[in-house]
Design a protein around this motif. Sequence first.
Motif: not given
Length: 258
Positions: A57, A59, A61-62, A116, A138, A150
């Motif tokens: 996805h 975000h 941090d990914h 998510h 996630d 988010r």
Amino acid sequence: MIEILPIFTHSPLRNFSYIVYSNRTGEAYVIDPFDAKSILTYTKQFGVKIKGILNTHEHGDHTQGNLELKEETKAIIYGHTNAKDKIPGLDQILKEGDIVFSAEEESLVVWDTPGHTFSHLSFVRKNPNTILGIFSGDTLFNAGVGNCFRGGDPNALYDTIQSRFETLPDTCLLYPGHDYWDNNLKFSCHIDPENEFRNSYKTSLKPFQVSEIGAEKKLNPFFRRNTDSVKDRLTELKESFSDERSVFLTLRRLRDQW
Ligand SMILES: [Fe+2]
């Protein structure tokens, strides 16, 4: 055969990236690159070549290792259509049922798993007989599920968990996007006090343990939403609920505030 190399980053986010590769051809795909440098160190060490980057996805941090890895390896970046303007360097869209990678008898297949966020893919590792593992980003964690702060929605997450993840075979291995064992087990003890399986599993837990879906069904409170242990505890906490969905939504809200 497809090999899996988890790469853990010791930051507060406790991220997992994964290098998935064929030990015959050396062709590799990276799922959710966080620290590009350590990924490159491992790919050199194992003598594999990164052909693609798979983002579960959008975000940060990914996806934060995307551009550096692409620059170094010329890999193609793949993601969900709804994340078109959000994933750095996105080249190709993946949709439900696409096969991203095959090696001998095994393949990595795309599932569209909203909840998510609404741009969330999971990657399923299968052979002709069964599903061997799932990279869940996630969506599903060890002993927990993702939050929906988010860009997500807990109702959609419920549908995904119930209609997709709960259909996985018990032997399927879970490869989540973060190592949240500790906090999730603490919440599980709080919300699901009468769970002997969880207690004994917890005692023998090894660091970064990879769980099977069969174990998750017995220890993850979001899977155990229909048990007396969870429902009695919610009643004790003066929470009202009716059906399984409402128990799930209540658990998600309590976990958010916990
Ligand atoms: Fe996320």
